[in-house]
Design a protein around this motif. Structure first.
Motif, PDB file in Angstrom:
ATOM      1  N   GLN A  22      -0.187  12.051   5.652  1.00 52.75           N
ATOM      2  CA  GLN A  22      -0.122  10.497   5.086  1.00 52.75           C
ATOM      3  C   GLN A  22       0.697  10.832   3.843  1.00 52.75           C
ATOM      4  N   GLU A  30       7.058   4.885   5.373  1.00 50.97           N
ATOM      5  CA  GLU A  30       6.428   4.517   6.622  1.00 50.97           C
ATOM      6  C   GLU A  30       5.278   3.572   5.827  1.00 50.97           C
ATOM      7  N   LEU A  31       4.599   4.202   5.017  1.00 52.55           N
ATOM      8  CA  LEU A  31       3.334   3.641   4.256  1.00 52.55           C
ATOM      9  C   LEU A  31       3.758   2.961   3.106  1.00 52.55           C
ATOM     10  N   SER A  32       3.321   1.720   2.782  1.00 53.71           N
ATOM     11  CA  SER A  32       3.639   1.123   1.854  1.00 53.71           C
ATOM     12  C   SER A  32       2.724   1.500   0.488  1.00 53.71           C
ATOM     13  N   GLU A  34       0.870   0.088  -1.247  1.00 49.62           N
ATOM     14  CA  GLU A  34      -0.495  -0.695  -1.072  1.00 49.62           C
ATOM     15  C   GLU A  34      -1.427   0.178  -0.002  1.00 49.62           C
ATOM     16  N   GLU A  35      -0.877   0.544   1.062  1.00 47.90           N
ATOM     17  CA  GLU A  35      -1.413   1.309   2.081  1.00 47.90           C
ATOM     18  C   GLU A  35      -1.670   2.420   2.039  1.00 47.90           C
ATOM     19  N   PRO A  38      -5.377   3.330  -1.309  1.00 45.94           N
ATOM     20  CA  PRO A  38      -6.659   3.903  -0.942  1.00 45.94           C
ATOM     21  C   PRO A  38      -6.791   5.318  -0.085  1.00 45.94           C
ATOM     22  N   LEU A  39      -5.676   5.591   0.467  1.00 43.64           N
ATOM     23  CA  LEU A  39      -5.611   6.930   1.166  1.00 43.64           C
ATOM     24  C   LEU A  39      -5.757   7.994   0.148  1.00 43.64           C
TER      25      LEU A  39
ATOM     26  N   PHE B  85      -7.065  -3.927   5.834  1.00 47.35           N
ATOM     27  CA  PHE B  85      -7.828  -2.871   6.352  1.00 47.35           C
ATOM     28  C   PHE B  85      -8.953  -2.343   5.363  1.00 47.35           C
ATOM     29  N   SER B  86      -8.637  -2.565   4.125  1.00 53.35           N
ATOM     30  CA  SER B  86      -9.705  -2.154   3.125  1.00 53.35           C
ATOM     31  C   SER B  86     -10.794  -2.969   3.173  1.00 53.35           C
ATOM     32  N   LEU B 114      -4.751   0.049  11.450  1.00 53.37           N
ATOM     33  CA  LEU B 114      -3.469   1.036  11.321  1.00 53.37           C
ATOM     34  C   LEU B 114      -3.989   2.340  11.738  1.00 53.37           C
ATOM     35  N   ASP B 116      -4.680   5.239  10.129  1.00 48.84           N
ATOM     36  CA  ASP B 116      -5.460   5.976   9.351  1.00 48.84           C
ATOM     37  C   ASP B 116      -6.914   5.711   9.113  1.00 48.84           C
ATOM     38  N   GLN B 117      -7.381   4.504  10.003  1.00 47.77           N
ATOM     39  CA  GLN B 117      -8.634   4.262  10.113  1.00 47.77           C
ATOM     40  C   GLN B 117      -9.232   4.451  11.512  1.00 47.77           C
ATOM     41  N   ARG B 135       3.926  -1.545  13.610  1.00 50.92           N
ATOM     42  CA  ARG B 135       3.273  -0.159  13.563  1.00 50.92           C
ATOM     43  C   ARG B 135       3.530   0.663  14.947  1.00 50.92           C
TER      44      ARG B 135
END
Lengths: 554, 165
Positions: A22, A30-32, A34-35, A38-39, B85-86, B114, B116-117, B135
């Motif tokens: 991640q 690749e991940l914004s 915002e994305e 939460p991760l 997604f949240s 996505l 990651d979920q 994606r």
């Protein structure tokens, strides 16, 4: 303490690979933002004012000397040589690099530690009494139950993206040391008339913008239903909790809006579907976990002989006597004591501890307390199993390490969030306020005369410093870009919980020590013999305090 | 819905999603049309639609699955939308459909789906995943296998680890 087996290790290994991926995808674009948010939050990583902050989970506050040495190593190599004990019994690092976090997780996993769910809108670390297992007023050790909840809540697939964060605390003693009434779920362990374990389940407590005391929705729950009942509560909350406004998203708002009895009925309805399914706890499963928490290494010691010896040391060493009275608590085992290492000496941010101190504390744990340590919600560290015959030697070592300030439970044992010096959410600084107060009230004899006072400081409405439940609470507020401080009185975190009342208009940073002095003078003038600050406040109300502060200041 | 993942692979999708504000004529659906209707439209002829092999229903994140309880034996496809997604409500809807209403047909995650979920979706009972257009679906398939161990019970593993240790 709980020991990882191949399953726990495998899970951590897979988690590190996942988080490394991640982080890499985020760095590669690749991940914004915002994305990724939460991760990284579900991994305890905040982006703060000056640097990221990483929160490491310490399940119910219990950890080993080997884990402490690893944390010291991380403080030294990835941070600026110190760490911070949080009010939810975790450790925080203030200066790690985002790119280094996967490596830090790798290091942590070597000692069975991680940062899973230490932040984000998910179920957080389950907390409990820092004296669990050794307290004289304990009904039953709550930690095996906390461990079962830890396992149930870790990567729970249904509750990974709740409306808001979710905190569970257990209380299993006469005196509450876990603030269980101020948690999303507070579990009170009781024994029924036959001596069997039952749970009283409270929901909807919390601090923050809307402080609320938790409400009892399920008295006397049979222990085997603990997990399915918690699951029913979470399932109702996950579906009905507000998601349109993050300030109204905690379960306390839902419970209040529905009324506790209606919320309870809804949970009951859900629970009837899942009650008695395979998540129902078994005696074998509970016994298997309980085995990890049985302390068998106690020696049989003559308690009165120990006490006589301590009495003679007291005469020789006045400061040792003060430490014994203030920072040492009775232990359920004859000849043993519970020692709190004080992380609140004047001039140090409350709860901060250096890498050198951390290594030394690990050594103290090995030498004096079976190699185990606990973090407290008041941001101190506990050695829970110290032989009374070792107390003098331990005290001398603590003095040398600046960990022996005999102020546990007194005004200068302040709970304080990192505040505006670090935190991106804060409206105002909190650490300098704590320090200014500690400097003003440095005379320990004066503090002892005042008796126990909880002084809690938060840098913003999120209330990480628990200001609502301080006997004296201080809240940092922003007034047209300037930092001001609102004072409240009469909060209490224990069983007779109450939420502090705001004294009146806020004060500048400079004024605060003098305001505190006026409040204390008011108390001293009005108190009955042996009456504590909060009891005097409850008897006389806020008016005389208010008058003394505002009229005379005006 | 070009990137549909099912059984760990990318598959073609014959279902067409009907938006809530669509003006589609519900009386003239051809047998060859495979339509995923929004809950409101589906409920307007629930007795009829629930018997058709080519009519499915999708729930938005604020639409709990209770109205579907009596129809779960025959609906061929239920989809749950994750507008972002949240917003995790759909996880509970999925478990309710699977575990309380014993829905055994295809359960699809749609919307902001996505990588990651993916693990969480799968554990809660989703069997197909409409990966967000921008994606990479092979990366999303990898996400299904992020973890081989779970502590707690869920739809995919009804026995918690404490009974298996």
């Amino acid at each position: 303490m709980y020991k990882y087996d191949q399953y726990d290790h495998q899970l951590l290994k897979e988690r590190i690979a996942q988080y490394r991926g991640q982080t890499q995808r985020y760095l590669d674009g690749e991940l914004s933002e915002e994305e990724f948010l939460p991760l990284r939050l579900q991994n305890g990583l905040y982006i703060q004012r000056l640097a990221p902050m990483l929160r490491v989970a310490v399940p119910y506050g219990l950890y080993s000397s080997a884990q402490m040495r690893k944390l010291a190593h991380i403080a030294r190599h990835y941070d600026k040589g110190y760490a911070h004990v949080s009010t939810r019994q975790n450790f925080q690092f203030n200066w790690p690099r985002l790119e280094d976090v996967p490596d830090i997780l790798q290091e942590l996993s070597e000692v069975g530690m991680h940062a899973i769910q230490t932040s984000g809108n998910c179920i957080r670390n389950t907390t409990t009494d820092e004296y669990a297992g050794v307290a004289v007023d304990e009904i039953e050790d709550p930690r095996p139950w906390c461990e079962l909840v830890r396992q149930w809540s870790t990567f729970h697939p249904e509750f990974a993206l709740l409306p808001r964060k979710f905190k569970i605390a257990f209380c299993a003693s006469d005196q509450d040391r876990a603030a269980f009434l101020f948690h999303d779920i507070g579990v009170e362990l009781i024994h029924n008339d036959e001596g069997h374990t039952r749970f009283n389940i409270f929901v909807g407590g919390g601090l923050g913008r809307t402080p609320i005391i938790g409400q009892l929705i399920k008295p006397g729950l049979h222990w085997q239903h603990l997990i399915t009942y918690l699951e029913a509560i979470l399932r109702v909350y996950n579906q009905l909790g507000r998601r349109d406004n993050k300030y109204k998203a905690r379960i306390k708002i839902l419970v209040k809006a529905m009324k506790p009895e209606n919320f309870a009925a809804r949970v009951e309805q859900e629970w009837q579907h899942i009650k008695d399914n395979e998540s129902t706890l078994t005696e074998d499963a509970v016994d298997a976990v309980k085995k990890f928490f049985i302390e068998s290494q106690y020696q049989s010691l003559d308690d009165s002989a120990c006490n006589r010896e301590l009495a003679s040391y007291r005469i020789e060493e006045k400061h040792f006597g003060a430490w014994l009275d203030k920072n040492v608590r009775p232990h359920k085992q004859a000849g043993y004591a519970i020692v709190t290492l004080a992380l609140k000496p004047t001039g140090i941010a409350p709860g901060d501890v250096t890498d050198v101190q951390m290594d030394s504390i690990a050594d103290l744990a090995d030498k004096y307390s079976g190699g185990l340590l606990r973090n407290t919600h008041k941001q101190n560290i506990v050695l829970a199993d110290v032989k009374k015959t070792d107390l003098l030697a331990l005290w001398k070592e603590c003095v040398a390490l600046n960990l022996a300030t005999p102020n546990l439970g007194y005004l200068s044992d302040t709970i304080c969030c990192p505040g505006g010096d670090y935190c991106a959410l804060a409206n105002a600084k909190s650490i300098p306020i704590a320090e200014a107060i500690q400097r003003r009230f440095s005379d320990l004899d004066y503090l002892y005369d005042l008796g126990p006072i909880d002084l809690n400081i938060s840098g913003c409405m999120n209330a990480c410093g628990h200001h609502h439940v301080g006997h004296i609470g201080i809240l940092g507020v922003d007034k047209k870009g300037r930092e001001f401080y609102q004072v409240s009185l009469g909060g209490e975190m224990g069983r007779d919980a109450s939420i502090g009342k705001i004294l009146g208009p806020s004060f500048s940073q400079k004024e605060i020590p003098e305001i505190i002095e006026k409040l204390l003078d008011t108390y001293v003038a009005l108190r009955h013999p042996e009456e504590s600050f909060v009891d005097t406040y409850r008897r006389v109300g806020i008016a005389p305090f208010k008058e003394n502060v505002y009229v005379k200041a005006g | 819905m070009s990137k549909l993942v099912k059984d760990q692979q990318l598959v073609n999708d014959q279902w067409q999603l009907v938006e809530k504000d669509s003006t589609i004529d519900l009386d003239s659906i051809a047998d060859s049309d495979f339509l995923l209707l929004p809950l409101g439209k589906w409920l307007s002829s629930a007795d009829d639609f629930s018997q058709k092999k080519n009519i499915g229903v999708w729930l938005d994140s604020d639409e709990a699955p209770e109205p579907l309880a009596g129809f779960c034996k025959s609906i061929p496809l239920i989809a749950i939308n994750f507008p972002v997604f949240s917003d995790g409500r759909g996880y509970s809807y999925a478990r309710t459909l699977r575990e309380h209403y014993h829905y055994e047909g295809e359960l699809r995650a749609i919307g902001d789906i996505l990588r990651d979920q993916m693990h969480f979706y799968q554990r809660c009972g989703f069997s197909s995943f409409a990966i967000r257009d921008d994606r990479d679906s092979s990366s999303a398939i990898e996400g299904l296998n992020d973890f081989s161990v779970s502590y707690q019970a869920a739809y995919d593993t009804p026995t918690p680890l404490f009974r298996r240790r």
